[in-house]
Design an enzyme around this catalytic site. Structure first.
Site, PDB file in Angstrom:
ATOM      1  N   ASN A   9       4.331   4.674  -7.373  1.00 24.05           N
ATOM      2  CA  ASN A   9       5.119   6.034  -7.193  1.00 24.05           C
ATOM      3  C   ASN A   9       6.540   6.018  -7.175  1.00 24.05           C
ATOM      4  O   ASN A   9       6.957   5.346  -6.326  1.00 24.05           O
ATOM      5  CB  ASN A   9       4.461   6.531  -5.859  1.00 24.05           C
ATOM      6  CG  ASN A   9       5.194   8.012  -5.456  1.00 24.05           C
ATOM      7  OD1 ASN A   9       5.708   8.442  -6.300  1.00 24.05           O
ATOM      8  ND2 ASN A   9       4.907   8.404  -4.123  1.00 24.05           N
ATOM      9  N   TRP A  10       7.100   6.395  -8.329  1.00 24.77           N
ATOM     10  CA  TRP A  10       8.586   5.965  -8.458  1.00 24.77           C
ATOM     11  C   TRP A  10       9.148   7.114  -7.923  1.00 24.77           C
ATOM     12  O   TRP A  10      10.523   6.895  -7.451  1.00 24.77           O
ATOM     13  CB  TRP A  10       9.195   6.175  -9.813  1.00 24.77           C
ATOM     14  CG  TRP A  10       8.425   5.116 -10.899  1.00 24.77           C
ATOM     15  CD1 TRP A  10       7.826   4.153 -10.479  1.00 24.77           C
ATOM     16  CD2 TRP A  10       8.760   5.011 -12.104  1.00 24.77           C
ATOM     17  NE1 TRP A  10       7.381   3.177 -11.449  1.00 24.77           N
ATOM     18  CE2 TRP A  10       7.875   3.850 -12.640  1.00 24.77           C
ATOM     19  CE3 TRP A  10       9.422   5.689 -13.016  1.00 24.77           C
ATOM     20  CZ2 TRP A  10       8.023   3.422 -13.982  1.00 24.77           C
ATOM     21  CZ3 TRP A  10       9.574   5.464 -14.414  1.00 24.77           C
ATOM     22  CH2 TRP A  10       8.860   4.197 -14.946  1.00 24.77           C
ATOM     23  N   HIS A  97       0.961  14.021  -1.227  1.00 26.86           N
ATOM     24  CA  HIS A  97       1.890  13.014  -0.446  1.00 26.86           C
ATOM     25  C   HIS A  97       2.617  13.418   0.631  1.00 26.86           C
ATOM     26  O   HIS A  97       2.845  14.610   0.866  1.00 26.86           O
ATOM     27  CB  HIS A  97       2.798  12.544  -1.461  1.00 26.86           C
ATOM     28  CG  HIS A  97       3.529  11.236  -1.317  1.00 26.86           C
ATOM     29  ND1 HIS A  97       4.437  11.191  -0.056  1.00 26.86           N
ATOM     30  CD2 HIS A  97       3.255   9.861  -1.613  1.00 26.86           C
ATOM     31  CE1 HIS A  97       4.935   9.830  -0.091  1.00 26.86           C
ATOM     32  NE2 HIS A  97       4.181   9.090  -0.823  1.00 26.86           N
ATOM     33  N   GLU A  99       5.319  13.131   1.780  1.00 23.04           N
ATOM     34  CA  GLU A  99       6.588  13.713   1.564  1.00 23.04           C
ATOM     35  C   GLU A  99       6.642  15.136   1.406  1.00 23.04           C
ATOM     36  O   GLU A  99       7.310  16.065   1.491  1.00 23.04           O
ATOM     37  CB  GLU A  99       7.499  12.650   0.674  1.00 23.04           C
ATOM     38  CG  GLU A  99       7.641  11.449   1.339  1.00 23.04           C
ATOM     39  CD  GLU A  99       7.983  10.329   0.510  1.00 23.04           C
ATOM     40  OE1 GLU A  99       8.033  10.536  -0.764  1.00 23.04           O
ATOM     41  OE2 GLU A  99       8.160   9.258   0.989  1.00 23.04           O
ATOM     42  N   GLU A 169      -2.446   6.695   3.257  1.00 23.39           N
ATOM     43  CA  GLU A 169      -1.016   6.124   3.459  1.00 23.39           C
ATOM     44  C   GLU A 169      -0.502   6.773   4.868  1.00 23.39           C
ATOM     45  O   GLU A 169      -0.344   7.663   5.089  1.00 23.39           O
ATOM     46  CB  GLU A 169      -0.097   6.852   2.522  1.00 23.39           C
ATOM     47  CG  GLU A 169      -0.365   6.668   1.008  1.00 23.39           C
ATOM     48  CD  GLU A 169       0.615   6.597   0.263  1.00 23.39           C
ATOM     49  OE1 GLU A 169       1.204   5.739  -0.621  1.00 23.39           O
ATOM     50  OE2 GLU A 169       1.291   7.590   0.042  1.00 23.39           O
ATOM     51  N   GLY A 175       7.938   3.106   3.304  1.00 23.19           N
ATOM     52  CA  GLY A 175       9.016   3.084   3.134  1.00 23.19           C
ATOM     53  C   GLY A 175       9.765   2.716   4.310  1.00 23.19           C
ATOM     54  O   GLY A 175      11.000   2.390   4.345  1.00 23.19           O
ATOM     55  N   SER A 215       4.603   0.545   2.211  1.00 27.29           N
ATOM     56  CA  SER A 215       5.108  -0.844   2.421  1.00 27.29           C
ATOM     57  C   SER A 215       4.307  -1.902   1.694  1.00 27.29           C
ATOM     58  O   SER A 215       4.293  -2.971   2.410  1.00 27.29           O
ATOM     59  CB  SER A 215       5.796  -1.247   3.719  1.00 27.29           C
ATOM     60  OG  SER A 215       6.667  -0.186   4.134  1.00 27.29           O
ATOM     61  N   GLY A 236       5.171   2.409  -3.378  1.00 29.07           N
ATOM     62  CA  GLY A 236       6.622   3.046  -3.519  1.00 29.07           C
ATOM     63  C   GLY A 236       7.566   2.285  -4.048  1.00 29.07           C
ATOM     64  O   GLY A 236       7.531   1.849  -5.046  1.00 29.07           O
ATOM     65  N   GLY A 237       8.469   1.805  -3.146  1.00 29.62           N
ATOM     66  CA  GLY A 237       9.692   0.947  -3.390  1.00 29.62           C
ATOM     67  C   GLY A 237       9.476  -0.194  -4.318  1.00 29.62           C
ATOM     68  O   GLY A 237      10.224  -0.435  -5.145  1.00 29.62           O
TER      69      GLY A 237
HETATM   70  C1  PEP Z   1       4.463   5.846  -1.178  1.00 36.01           C
HETATM   71  O1  PEP Z   1       5.552   6.515  -0.936  1.00 36.01           O
HETATM   72  O2  PEP Z   1       3.434   6.241  -1.825  1.00 36.01           O
HETATM   73  C2  PEP Z   1       4.597   4.473  -0.832  1.00 36.01           C
HETATM   74  C3  PEP Z   1       3.518   3.862  -0.610  1.00 36.01           C
HETATM   75  O3  PEP Z   1       5.760   3.997  -0.440  1.00 36.01           O
HETATM   76  P1  PEP Z   1       5.969   2.444  -0.044  1.00 36.01           P
HETATM   77  O4  PEP Z   1       5.444   1.724  -0.649  1.00 36.01           O
HETATM   78  O5  PEP Z   1       7.744   2.506  -0.496  1.00 36.01           O
HETATM   79  O6  PEP Z   1       6.034   2.553   1.456  1.00 36.01           O
END
Ligand code: PEP
Length: 252
Positions: A9-10, A97, A99, A169, A175, A215, A236-237
């Protein structure tokens, strides 16, 4: 059949040129891997979809949008419909998501429309659920997540339900560098599967892929993916770092 999936997930990162470069690097490494049963997906910004579809071997890498409109078409300035996404060659869409639920006030009602439109247009929804820290601290995460599922994907017909992927999640892990422990992940993934079994029966529950997100990185992916009910990750990251993303794929 239940699939192993690693989806990036960019988010709102990379301009078009950077995104193409990143996708090409992932493509080179994924296509040079021995045949694997892991499905790799890249969730890119809308503006990148069509170009990235052309830049990768789509037999090895699926492309996802990170959202879609809650309406099929019409006077909704700035919106991108599920049909438009499908027409780029993308096959997946991340929906729900945290966010988007938090910053764009996406309710279950809105999500239900998005999920239906995605499925009608041949996109595979990657449906996200997960609790905030205050809920985890009171130990009520199962009830919270069950409610999210009951208000959305549990309303689908069994045939439509079979077309989606779930991503658990925990918001406190997204994050933050704070990952759910392997035990916490397995426990709630098994719980989610039991909720699906209650609603749709064991066969459908056994077939649905449930990804962990929050994470997940090159170091912890292997341990997380070793769990019976963790079928991969939504990343994500770490999906913005080619080597880390590849190591995560190799976590199976
Ligand atoms: C995400 O936002 O879907 C996610 C899993 O982010 P991160 O891996 O950066 O925690």
């Amino acid at each position: 059949m239940r699939k192993k999936i690693v989806a990036g997930n960019w988010k709102c990162n990379t301009n078009l040129q950077e995104g193409i470069e990143l996708a090409k690097k992932v493509n080179t490494l994924v296509t040079s891997m021995a045949a694997t049963d892991v499905v790799v997906v890249l969730g890119t910004p809308f503006t990148h979809l069509a170009k990235i579809v052309e830049s990768v071997n789509t037999a090895r890498i699926g492309i996802a949008a990170q959202n879609c409109a809650a309406e099929a078409k019409g006077a909704f300035t700035g919106e991108i419909s599920a049909e438009m996404i499908k027409s780029t060659g993308a096959d997946y869409v991340i929906l729900g998501h945290s966010e988007r639920r938090e910053y764009y006030a996406e309710t279950s009602e809105v999500l239900n429309r998005k999920i239906s439109l995605a499925i009608e247009n041949g996109l595979t929804p990657i449906y996200c659920c997960g609790e905030p820290l205050r809920i985890r601290e009171t130990g009520t995460q199962n009830a919270f997540v069950k409610n999210q599922l009951e208000e959305t994907i549990c309303n689908l017909s069994p045939d439509d339900f079979r077309k989606l992927i779930i991503a658990y999640e925990p918001i406190w892990a997204i994050g933050t560098g704070k990952t759910a422990t392997s035990e916490q992940a397995q426990e709630i993934h098994a719980f989610i599967r039991s909720v699906i079994a209650e609603k749709f029966g064991n066969e459908i529950a056994e077939d649905v892929s449930i990804l962990y997100g929050g994470s997940c990185n090159a170091k912890n992916a292997k341990e997380l993916f070793a769990n019976k009910d963790v079928d991969g990750g939504l990343i994500g990251g770490a999906s913005l770092k080619v080597e880390d993303f590849i190591q995560i794929i190799n976590g199976f």
